[in-house]
Write an enzyme that holds these catalytic residues in place. Structure first.
Site, PDB file in Angstrom:
ATOM      1  N   TYR A   1       0.849  -1.184   0.000  1.00  0.00           N
ATOM      2  CA  TYR A   1       0.000   0.000   0.000  1.00  0.00           C
ATOM      3  C   TYR A   1       0.887   1.237   0.000  1.00  0.00           C
ATOM      4  CZ  TYR A   1      -3.694   3.252   0.878  1.00  0.00           C
ATOM      5  OH  TYR A   1      -4.576   4.294   0.731  1.00  0.00           O
TER       6      TYR A   1
ATOM      7  N   GLN B   1     -10.853   0.403   0.730  1.00  0.00           N
ATOM      8  CA  GLN B   1     -11.279  -0.381  -0.439  1.00  0.00           C
ATOM      9  C   GLN B   1     -10.084  -1.064  -1.119  1.00  0.00           C
ATOM     10  OE1 GLN B   1     -11.787   2.830   0.082  1.00  0.00           O
ATOM     11  NE2 GLN B   1     -11.253   4.110  -1.685  1.00  0.00           N
TER      12      GLN B   1
ATOM     13  N   ASN C   1      -3.336   5.939   6.147  1.00  0.00           N
ATOM     14  CA  ASN C   1      -4.056   6.750   7.140  1.00  0.00           C
ATOM     15  C   ASN C   1      -4.854   5.850   8.094  1.00  0.00           C
ATOM     16  OD1 ASN C   1      -6.376   5.911   5.792  1.00  0.00           O
ATOM     17  ND2 ASN C   1      -6.626   7.836   4.672  1.00  0.00           N
TER      18      ASN C   1
ATOM     19  N   SER D   1       6.328   9.112  13.564  1.00  0.00           N
ATOM     20  CA  SER D   1       7.779   8.931  13.580  1.00  0.00           C
ATOM     21  C   SER D   1       8.427   9.471  14.859  1.00  0.00           C
ATOM     22  CB  SER D   1       8.373   9.639  12.369  1.00  0.00           C
ATOM     23  OG  SER D   1       9.709   9.279  12.198  1.00  0.00           O
TER      24      SER D   1
ATOM     25  N   GLN E   1      12.537  14.641  11.776  1.00  0.00           N
ATOM     26  CA  GLN E   1      11.381  13.799  12.068  1.00  0.00           C
ATOM     27  C   GLN E   1      10.159  14.631  12.459  1.00  0.00           C
ATOM     28  OE1 GLN E   1      11.460  10.495  11.110  1.00  0.00           O
ATOM     29  NE2 GLN E   1      13.360  11.407  10.373  1.00  0.00           N
TER      30      GLN E   1
ATOM     31  N   HIS F   1       7.537  15.489   9.810  1.00  0.00           N
ATOM     32  CA  HIS F   1       6.671  14.454   9.222  1.00  0.00           C
ATOM     33  C   HIS F   1       5.216  14.621   9.626  1.00  0.00           C
ATOM     34  CE1 HIS F   1       8.803  11.518   6.884  1.00  0.00           C
ATOM     35  NE2 HIS F   1       9.756  11.393   7.770  1.00  0.00           N
TER      36      HIS F   1
ATOM     37  N   GLU G   1      12.179   4.770  17.529  1.00  0.00           N
ATOM     38  CA  GLU G   1      12.316   4.269  16.153  1.00  0.00           C
ATOM     39  C   GLU G   1      13.737   4.507  15.616  1.00  0.00           C
ATOM     40  OE1 GLU G   1       9.915   6.542  13.488  1.00  0.00           O
ATOM     41  OE2 GLU G   1       9.937   5.013  11.908  1.00  0.00           O
ATOM     42  N   HIS G   2      14.217   5.758  15.759  1.00  0.00           N
ATOM     43  CA  HIS G   2      15.556   6.112  15.263  1.00  0.00           C
ATOM     44  C   HIS G   2      16.399   6.680  16.398  1.00  0.00           C
ATOM     45  CE1 HIS G   2      12.718   7.171  11.854  1.00  0.00           C
ATOM     46  NE2 HIS G   2      13.507   6.312  11.238  1.00  0.00           N
TER      47      HIS G   2
ATOM     48  N   ASP H   1      16.776   7.212   5.771  1.00  0.00           N
ATOM     49  CA  ASP H   1      15.436   7.283   5.172  1.00  0.00           C
ATOM     50  C   ASP H   1      15.485   7.001   3.683  1.00  0.00           C
ATOM     51  OD1 ASP H   1      13.944   7.828   7.408  1.00  0.00           O
ATOM     52  OD2 ASP H   1      14.087  10.000   7.201  1.00  0.00           O
TER      53      ASP H   1
ATOM     54  N   GLU I   1      -0.965 -36.753  28.429  1.00  0.00           N
ATOM     55  CA  GLU I   1      -1.822 -35.649  27.994  1.00  0.00           C
ATOM     56  C   GLU I   1      -3.237 -36.109  27.635  1.00  0.00           C
ATOM     57  OE1 GLU I   1       0.156 -33.300  24.973  1.00  0.00           O
ATOM     58  OE2 GLU I   1       1.578 -32.474  26.422  1.00  0.00           O
TER      59      GLU I   1
END
Lengths: 427, 427
Positions: free
Chosen positions: A127, A188, A211, A234, A256, A259, A324-325, A358, A412
């Protein structure tokens, strides 16, 4: 922006609040998403066309972009951008190729043959968001690991509001080896990838950012298909001593922050004086940015500067934040790096701004956010491979280990388990 | 049980229905689970004690089992069972140790140093069901990969209805190196592991099977912690020619059917005569089983026998079904095995009943179900490791690749990204 000092009386309370800061907007779109998924599952292409028309004001005859269209648009990508994408793809591919794992296979002392084979997924969906966040670099970072893993079908979806699409995104798709592209987005697109339609054959796994609707749709189709992690806003954490140019560090923090208003930038330093210089530099750099409003919102609401007595004190703080970074703008960054157990990716030394990673450092830029680096990792070739284990006993080997299995099956309360072994020991 | 033949006119329709057979009960327990999670998050131990008292009729002073209690109970495990668990642990450990991956690290031609380090998770939770499904083998299969990965804290929860617990489960926990055990279960155990309470420090990832409440609780805490996959009912697919003893194959089919009325057993054979013999054997073996009612329900409702013209015809069928377990009871099983791309684990030849793998073959018995072997894999050492990537440029290296990053940042409309690189190229 808040300024913390480890010597403050209330530091641990304030730091805990920083760690637990929930930065994501939580709008509940699950009902809407559920309806769209169900509709596409039943009506297929017709439903996808309807939503694409309604949300994107795009009414194509065919959802799939033709080879001619892709080639024509990709050719419109500026030459220097195409060349930069090619360099990036080469470097990313080189790093990810080194991840290709070895199969395991051996015969043990009992004579049992056993092992584990790595097998590529056969079809995956990628995506790609539209609008402001339609980044060609993300196409490379998501598609190249799939390609290198050996995935046959790499299916990309990208929304085309009013029929428009970023030529650089198509150039990146061509470079990365995407095999099909559909001009659709939103829940969709996720539904079409997961369930399939008349024109879109379903895939087995869906990756890539989106999103709130896309994220929720991925959550809902999980199980029908695999998904990557749900990406949050981020984060960057910069560890810097006073030998740095404060303006360099200011640019890094804002790289960052620009973003997303929910992004988070944190500076840890052992110099109160440097902290003040860096904060002043951030204000100056903010004024130069076309992304000033977003970056300012992020820095004011979520930014933090933490002053420590010495840099070793930063290690437990970093491992709790699990960012993250992480940039380590210090001498001998490997020493500190070896103590870091929770982070997406590390950027070592004074000449490795996070933005290099990046685009074209080599490691993946799809990384765990929201403290999930405690248990999760960045996107990789492994995410597009499966492991199939195998076991082969001959009669002699089964004679040696079979009775123990029968004992455990009986313990068992599973008689058919035991019986399937016992009958082979007996007959 | 349904009998299909690939030469049937309506075979593809019937086979598609088999592939899409949804065998899981879908009771919506999300509301109840949400309440329990929220309550434990706020009230901690007090809430866990309340639910444990209400659901398990167990009212301990401390939720944590003492070392003395564990040692005393484990000593009550029958000696032959303990010995079998020790053999199983040894074999499982040997196989999983071979999975420990190598770090990646190199300096490329531009002078960039980059790599990927594997790091163990520091603390994980293992959920073990109570009652009928309280299997010591599952303790080994979940805890040993964590132990071998290098996880420090391995926290086990197991419900103790009326204070009772299976001594074999505690013996397995001791053998596998579990570090803490709490006598709790249900959604309240998942909440305690994810959020922590006064006596239970939170973990970073939760693995292990459970009932519908446990599965839903894991789904809801995902993100706060990592989880393994959500396990569905068990599946076995047996490929057998007419050289097999039909009774052996009948035991194998029933070894999964006896787990759960929703379990599924499928036989694929190239001999109509053998199919009939195997079906007759299943009826005979069913009558011998203490688990007859469960196994009969599974076999009648979800069992299938598929007759193919030749065994090669089974390959696309197998890859669509993507079953959890596959037995290849044929000569030269490696030939067919090499064509199988979607499966949890393979059991090769006539002397490898699947139950051997359930207990002590070596490979993990926690495997993808419900066709998720298209994109997912069995539990492994990798599930308890993270990857941290790193990148280190020096000034010369950045000079060589920096401009391309600036170009891409500009193309993506991210000026602080570009600026963080450009300022280091310029200064």
């Amino acid at each position: 922006m808040q300024l913390l000092q480890t010597t403050d009386k209330d530091f641990s309370t304030k730091f805990k609040a920083l760690v637990n800061d929930r930065r994501e907007a939580t709008v509940d779109v699950s009902g809407t998403v559920r309806e769209i998924l169900a509709d596409v599952k039943v009506r297929g292409d017709a439903a996808v066309h309807d939503y694409t028309s309604r949300f994107d004001h795009y009414h194509p005859e065919s959802l799939r972009l033709s080879e001619t269209f892709i080639a024509e648009l990709a050719a419109k990508c500026p030459k220097d951008v195409t060349a930069a994408l090619e360099l990036a793809a080469e470097r990313i591919a080189a790093f990810h190729e080194k991840q290709l794992p070895q199969d395991i296979g051996y015969t043990d002392t009992v004579g049992v043959r056993l092992g584990l084979n790595w097998v590529a997924l056969s079809k995956v969906g990628i995506y790609v968001p539209g609008g402001r966040a339609s980044y060609p670099s993300s196409v490379l970072m998501n598609a190249l690991p799939a390609k290198i893993a050996g995935v046959d079908r790499i299916v990309m979806t990208v929304p085309m509001p009013r029929g428009e699409i970023n030529p650089a995104v198509l150039a990146a798709a061509k470079i990365a080896g995407v095999t099909e592209i559909y001009g659709i987005g939103g829940a969709q697109a996720i539904a079409a990838l997961a369930y399939g339609t008349e024109t879109i054959a379903p895939v087995d796994k869906i990756v890539g950012p989106g999103n709130a609707y896309v994220a929720e749709a991925k959550r809902q189709v999980f199980g029908t298909v695999g998904i990557d992690s749900i990406a949050g806003p981020s984060e960057i954490l910069v560890v810097a001593d006073d030998k740095n140019n404060p303006e360099w560090i200011a640019w890094d923090l804002l790289s960052q922050a620009e973003h997303d208003p929910s992004a988070q930038s944190i500076l840890i330093t052992d110099s109160a004086e440097f902290a003040q210089k860096a904060i002043a530099s951030v204000e100056q750099v903010l004024n130069k940015l076309a992304t000033k409003s977003v970056a300012t919102a992020s820095w004011e609401k979520h930014g933090a500067v933490i002053i420590v007595n010495d840099l070793a004190e930063s290690i437990p703080l970093i491992n709790q934040l699990a960012p993250e970074h992480i940039e380590l703008c210090i001498d001998n960054p490997q020493l500190l790096a070896s103590e870091i157990k929770c982070a997406g990716s590390l950027f070592l030394g004074r000449y490795t701004p996070e933005a290099i990673g990046d685009y074209l450092g080599g490691p993946n830029h799809v990384l765990p956010t929201s403290r999930s680096a405690r248990f999760a990792s960045g996107l990789s070739v492994y995410d597009f491979l499966k492991r199939i284990t195998y076991l082969e006993c001959n009669q002699q080997a089964l004679q040696q280990i079979g009775q123990a299995a029968v004992t455990l099956a009986e313990a068992e309360g599973l008689p058919a388990h035991g019986g399937s072994v016992a009958i082979r020991l007996r007959d």
